[in-house]
Design a protein around this motif. Structure first.
Motif, PDB file in Angstrom:
ATOM      1  N   GLY A 162       0.787  -1.232   0.000  1.00 52.24           N
ATOM      2  CA  GLY A 162       0.000   0.000   0.000  1.00 52.24           C
ATOM      3  C   GLY A 162       0.815   1.276   0.000  1.00 52.24           C
ATOM      4  N   SER A 163       2.084   1.209  -0.394  1.00 56.82           N
ATOM      5  CA  SER A 163       2.898   2.415  -0.489  1.00 56.82           C
ATOM      6  C   SER A 163       2.355   3.335  -1.575  1.00 56.82           C
ATOM      7  CB  SER A 163       4.347   2.044  -0.821  1.00 56.82           C
ATOM      8  OG  SER A 163       4.824   1.023   0.026  1.00 56.82           O
ATOM      9  N   THR A 164       2.616   4.641  -1.443  1.00 56.12           N
ATOM     10  CA  THR A 164       2.165   5.575  -2.479  1.00 56.12           C
ATOM     11  C   THR A 164       3.320   6.216  -3.240  1.00 56.12           C
ATOM     12  OG1 THR A 164       1.970   7.342  -0.821  1.00 56.12           O
ATOM     13  CG2 THR A 164      -0.023   6.089  -1.349  1.00 56.12           C
ATOM     14  N   SER A 165       4.531   6.212  -2.672  1.00 58.46           N
ATOM     15  CA  SER A 165       5.701   6.666  -3.430  1.00 58.46           C
ATOM     16  C   SER A 165       6.964   6.178  -2.748  1.00 58.46           C
ATOM     17  CB  SER A 165       5.736   8.196  -3.578  1.00 58.46           C
ATOM     18  OG  SER A 165       5.863   8.820  -2.311  1.00 58.46           O
TER      19      SER A 165
ATOM     20  N   PRO B  85       3.854  23.977  21.115  1.00 59.69           N
ATOM     21  CA  PRO B  85       3.248  23.489  19.877  1.00 59.69           C
ATOM     22  C   PRO B  85       4.103  22.425  19.195  1.00 59.69           C
ATOM     23  CG  PRO B  85       4.377  25.552  19.449  1.00 59.69           C
ATOM     24  CD  PRO B  85       4.485  25.304  20.941  1.00 59.69           C
ATOM     25  N   SER B  86       3.461  21.660  18.338  1.00 58.03           N
ATOM     26  CA  SER B  86       4.175  20.781  17.418  1.00 58.03           C
ATOM     27  C   SER B  86       4.574  21.602  16.200  1.00 58.03           C
ATOM     28  CB  SER B  86       3.285  19.618  16.975  1.00 58.03           C
ATOM     29  OG  SER B  86       2.688  18.974  18.075  1.00 58.03           O
ATOM     30  N   TYR B  87       5.621  21.212  15.530  1.00 58.51           N
ATOM     31  CA  TYR B  87       6.066  21.876  14.294  1.00 58.51           C
ATOM     32  C   TYR B  87       5.915  20.841  13.179  1.00 58.51           C
ATOM     33  CZ  TYR B  87       9.972  19.514  16.523  1.00 58.51           C
ATOM     34  OH  TYR B  87      10.738  18.588  17.202  1.00 58.51           O
ATOM     35  N   LEU B  88       4.960  21.067  12.304  1.00 53.77           N
ATOM     36  CA  LEU B  88       4.577  20.058  11.326  1.00 53.77           C
ATOM     37  C   LEU B  88       5.092  20.421   9.934  1.00 53.77           C
ATOM     38  CD1 LEU B  88       0.873  19.435  12.422  1.00 53.77           C
ATOM     39  CD2 LEU B  88       2.981  18.411  13.306  1.00 53.77           C
ATOM     40  N   PHE B  89       5.546  19.402   9.217  1.00 48.01           N
ATOM     41  CA  PHE B  89       6.082  19.588   7.870  1.00 48.01           C
ATOM     42  C   PHE B  89       5.339  18.713   6.871  1.00 48.01           C
ATOM     43  CE2 PHE B  89       9.471  21.355  10.314  1.00 48.01           C
ATOM     44  CZ  PHE B  89      10.226  22.164   9.469  1.00 48.01           C
ATOM     45  N   ARG B  90       5.105  19.265   5.700  1.00 51.70           N
ATOM     46  CA  ARG B  90       4.609  18.531   4.550  1.00 51.70           C
ATOM     47  C   ARG B  90       5.709  18.580   3.496  1.00 51.70           C
ATOM     48  NH1 ARG B  90      -0.743  18.058   3.862  1.00 51.70           N
ATOM     49  NH2 ARG B  90      -0.598  18.597   1.650  1.00 51.70           N
ATOM     50  N   MET B  91       5.983  17.451   2.858  1.00 49.65           N
ATOM     51  CA  MET B  91       7.127  17.418   1.953  1.00 49.65           C
ATOM     52  C   MET B  91       6.940  16.327   0.911  1.00 49.65           C
ATOM     53  SD  MET B  91      11.168  17.457   3.011  1.00 49.65           S
ATOM     54  CE  MET B  91      10.954  19.075   3.749  1.00 49.65           C
ATOM     55  N   SER B  92       7.581  16.518  -0.226  1.00 52.24           N
ATOM     56  CA  SER B  92       7.562  15.508  -1.277  1.00 52.24           C
ATOM     57  C   SER B  92       8.644  14.463  -1.020  1.00 52.24           C
ATOM     58  CB  SER B  92       7.796  16.155  -2.643  1.00 52.24           C
ATOM     59  OG  SER B  92       9.118  16.663  -2.735  1.00 52.24           O
ATOM     60  N   THR B  93       8.483  13.328  -1.657  1.00 50.72           N
ATOM     61  CA  THR B  93       9.455  12.244  -1.530  1.00 50.72           C
ATOM     62  C   THR B  93      10.825  12.684  -2.038  1.00 50.72           C
ATOM     63  OG1 THR B  93       7.672  10.652  -1.853  1.00 50.72           O
ATOM     64  CG2 THR B  93       9.911   9.845  -2.193  1.00 50.72           C
TER      65      THR B  93
ATOM     66  N   VAL C 187       6.522  11.154  -6.804  1.00 53.92           N
ATOM     67  CA  VAL C 187       7.509  11.600  -5.817  1.00 53.92           C
ATOM     68  C   VAL C 187       7.512  13.108  -5.668  1.00 53.92           C
ATOM     69  CG1 VAL C 187       8.979   9.583  -6.153  1.00 53.92           C
ATOM     70  CG2 VAL C 187       9.391  11.648  -7.518  1.00 53.92           C
ATOM     71  N   THR C 188       6.659  13.814  -6.428  1.00 57.96           N
ATOM     72  CA  THR C 188       6.536  15.270  -6.288  1.00 57.96           C
ATOM     73  C   THR C 188       5.373  15.646  -5.370  1.00 57.96           C
ATOM     74  OG1 THR C 188       5.011  15.622  -8.152  1.00 57.96           O
ATOM     75  CG2 THR C 188       7.358  15.468  -8.664  1.00 57.96           C
ATOM     76  N   ASP C 189       4.546  14.683  -5.010  1.00 56.50           N
ATOM     77  CA  ASP C 189       3.358  14.934  -4.199  1.00 56.50           C
ATOM     78  C   ASP C 189       3.758  15.350  -2.781  1.00 56.50           C
ATOM     79  OD1 ASP C 189       0.582  15.016  -3.666  1.00 56.50           O
ATOM     80  OD2 ASP C 189       0.704  13.040  -2.719  1.00 56.50           O
ATOM     81  N   VAL C 190       3.206  16.449  -2.307  1.00 55.56           N
ATOM     82  CA  VAL C 190       3.532  16.979  -0.978  1.00 55.56           C
ATOM     83  C   VAL C 190       2.463  16.532   0.015  1.00 55.56           C
ATOM     84  CG1 VAL C 190       3.801  19.084   0.386  1.00 55.56           C
ATOM     85  CG2 VAL C 190       4.765  18.960  -1.921  1.00 55.56           C
ATOM     86  N   SER C 191       2.893  15.895   1.110  1.00 58.08           N
ATOM     87  CA  SER C 191       1.957  15.437   2.132  1.00 58.08           C
ATOM     88  C   SER C 191       2.654  15.397   3.483  1.00 58.08           C
ATOM     89  CB  SER C 191       1.384  14.057   1.777  1.00 58.08           C
ATOM     90  OG  SER C 191       2.417  13.092   1.698  1.00 58.08           O
ATOM     91  N   GLN C 192       1.879  15.093   4.523  1.00 58.38           N
ATOM     92  CA  GLN C 192       2.418  15.074   5.887  1.00 58.38           C
ATOM     93  C   GLN C 192       3.523  14.028   6.027  1.00 58.38           C
ATOM     94  OE1 GLN C 192       2.051  16.789   8.604  1.00 58.38           O
ATOM     95  NE2 GLN C 192       0.162  17.962   8.387  1.00 58.38           N
ATOM     96  N   ILE C 193       4.603  14.408   6.719  1.00 56.75           N
ATOM     97  CA  ILE C 193       5.695  13.459   6.947  1.00 56.75           C
ATOM     98  C   ILE C 193       5.796  13.056   8.417  1.00 56.75           C
ATOM     99  CG2 ILE C 193       6.989  14.224   4.948  1.00 56.75           C
ATOM    100  CD1 ILE C 193       8.799  15.776   6.892  1.00 56.75           C
ATOM    101  N   HIS C 194       4.895  13.593   9.249  1.00 57.65           N
ATOM    102  CA  HIS C 194       4.791  13.194  10.649  1.00 57.65           C
ATOM    103  C   HIS C 194       6.147  13.306  11.369  1.00 57.65           C
ATOM    104  CE1 HIS C 194       0.609  12.124   9.978  1.00 57.65           C
ATOM    105  NE2 HIS C 194       1.002  11.583   8.832  1.00 57.65           N
TER     106      HIS C 194
ATOM    107  N   SER D 202      -0.688  10.129   3.877  1.00 55.32           N
ATOM    108  CA  SER D 202      -1.663  10.007   4.966  1.00 55.32           C
ATOM    109  C   SER D 202      -2.668  11.154   4.975  1.00 55.32           C
ATOM    110  CB  SER D 202      -0.943   9.942   6.316  1.00 55.32           C
ATOM    111  OG  SER D 202      -0.292  11.168   6.583  1.00 55.32           O
ATOM    112  N   ASP D 203      -2.551  12.089   4.023  1.00 48.82           N
ATOM    113  CA  ASP D 203      -3.573  13.121   3.908  1.00 48.82           C
ATOM    114  C   ASP D 203      -4.909  12.501   3.499  1.00 48.82           C
ATOM    115  OD1 ASP D 203      -1.557  14.857   4.460  1.00 48.82           O
ATOM    116  OD2 ASP D 203      -1.468  15.782   2.476  1.00 48.82           O
ATOM    117  N   ARG D 204      -4.840  11.331   2.914  1.00 45.32           N
ATOM    118  CA  ARG D 204      -6.049  10.635   2.474  1.00 45.32           C
ATOM    119  C   ARG D 204      -6.484   9.660   3.570  1.00 45.32           C
ATOM    120  NH1 ARG D 204      -3.638   9.213  -3.558  1.00 45.32           N
ATOM    121  NH2 ARG D 204      -3.026  11.356  -4.072  1.00 45.32           N
ATOM    122  N   PHE D 205      -7.730   9.757   3.971  1.00 49.85           N
ATOM    123  CA  PHE D 205      -8.238   9.012   5.122  1.00 49.85           C
ATOM    124  C   PHE D 205      -7.983   7.517   4.991  1.00 49.85           C
ATOM    125  CE2 PHE D 205     -11.710   6.433   6.865  1.00 49.85           C
ATOM    126  CZ  PHE D 205     -11.545   6.702   8.221  1.00 49.85           C
ATOM    127  N   PHE D 206      -8.274   6.942   3.821  1.00 43.20           N
ATOM    128  CA  PHE D 206      -8.155   5.500   3.675  1.00 43.20           C
ATOM    129  C   PHE D 206      -6.699   5.043   3.718  1.00 43.20           C
ATOM    130  CE2 PHE D 206     -12.397   6.169   1.768  1.00 43.20           C
ATOM    131  CZ  PHE D 206     -13.111   5.348   2.622  1.00 43.20           C
TER     132      PHE D 206
END
Length: 356
Positions: A63-66, A229-237, A82-89, A326-330
């Motif tokens: 179920g990997s996405t990139s 606060p938490s410091y959150l990053f969204r980043m591409s692969t 690999v250009t898609d930007v999403s949460q990296i937790h 993980s931006d996508r619920f499923f």
């Protein structure tokens, strides 16, 4: 009979949705345009295309996405967008470790020996004198001994949180978001800088990150739990891969020493034993392999939940990045790649190099 037909229909729908979640995406992904060189023929570099394709099949099955691998500074493969930007937790924590290294080595504004009491750190629930003895180094190794609520905590973190003052600061590893979030507060407080802006200016821009902007990072306040606060990053692969390559190159990029060499070494060395982990000890906000074949290879990793990771293997001159969007619920619900599955995938990739 009607009930049986209904059951069959529901089962069929379940199978259909399951296949939609786990089969490879049919979404069109255009050819990758990048400033990095791409290895056109892996066989010429000693990599078996057949074995890499087997690894790719496994990548789809979990179920990997990139995913992306950098071998000797060139793109060995890129799977998914690999250009898609999403949460990296929690990969974010290794970013802050790099920023600490720059400050500790180049200025006198932060000392790893500073205690929470000395620099005036508290929270909604005041720290005890015992807890105030924790040092910045204790926080970097997740051994502060301060067991208070924190932002971005998982349920598992909350369930496993020890009682207050159970362990002396610096003696017990507990993966603790309080430590990590407070490190963000300390960085901003002691340097009079903003960690997000500093990451962008001192790391993202010099590395030529292709997708990251200041809009891709933020502070998240959960004041019902903590003032920190938490410091959150969204980043591409592919931008995560640049950060991994920076560490593989001992902090040097295009001839510039961005992260001090000594810090790269000390922060990716084992400082804390991690109970019940079959793979890792803990450095300064890096997971460091401390047993078995992974330790022999020199593996160290930045890891975030749901399957985010930057895995660095200096002995093979290899950086591997894995993501589940993980931006996508499923994806959060059904595609939770853990250390076991991710490292199995990485082993299959490594075996492609070892096979002649």
């Amino acid at each position: 009979m009607k009930s049986m037909k209904t059951t069959i229909v529901l089962l069929g729908l379940g199978v259909t949705f399951g296949l939609l979640f786990f089969l490879p995406s049919s979404e069109y992904i255009p050819p990758l345009e990048t400033t990095w060189n791409i290895i056109e023929d892996p066989e010429e570099k000693g990599w078996s295309i057949e074995h890499l394709n087997r690894a790719k099949e496994y990548y789809y099955s979990i179920g990997s996405t990139s995913a992306m691998a950098i071998y000797k500074g060139e793109i060995l493969f890129h799977w998914g967008d690999v250009t898609d930007v999403s949460q990296i937790h929690s990969v974010r924590k290794s970013f802050l470790s790099a920023l600490y290294g720059i400050q500790v080595e180049q200025t006198e504004q932060i000392s790893l020996d500073d205690t929470l009491g000395n620099i005036g750190i508290s929270d909604q629930i005041p720290l005890t004198d015992y807890e105030k003895q924790a040092t910045i180094e204790d926080l970097l190794t997740s051994r502060s001994g301060v067991y208070l609520q924190a932002g971005e905590e998982s349920l598992r973190m909350r369930w496993r949180r020890p009682s207050r003052e159970r362990y002396e600061p610096g003696t017990h590893f507990y993966y603790n978001n309080w430590d990590f979030n407070v490190l963000g507060t300390i960085y901003n407080q002691q340097t009079n800088l903003d960690l997000i802006e500093q990451f962008h200016e001192t790391i993202a821009l010099p590395l030529g990150m292709e997708d990251f902007t200041l809009d891709n990072a933020m502070y998240k306040y959960e004041r019902s739990r903590s003032i920190h606060p938490s410091y959150l990053f969204r980043m591409s692969t592919r931008d995560m891969a640049r950060f991994g390559q920076l560490y593989l190159q001992n902090g040097v990029w295009n001839g510039q020493q961005i992260i001090p060499h000594d810090w790269v070494h000390v922060s990716t060395s084992v400082h804390a034993h991690v109970p019940n982990s079959p793979y890792y000890g803990y450095g300064y906000m890096w997971w460091v392999a401390d047993q078995g074949d992974w330790a022999s290879l020199g593996l160290y990793s930045a890891v975030g939940r749901y399957g985010q990771s930057i895995d660095i293997i200096p002995s093979l001159d290899l950086v591997f990045v894995h993501k589940v969007n993980s931006d996508r619920f499923f994806h959060r619900t059904f595609r939770q790649v853990n250390d076991d599955t991710r490292l199995h995938l990485l082993k299959m990739i490594i075996d492609a190099k070892q096979t002649k």
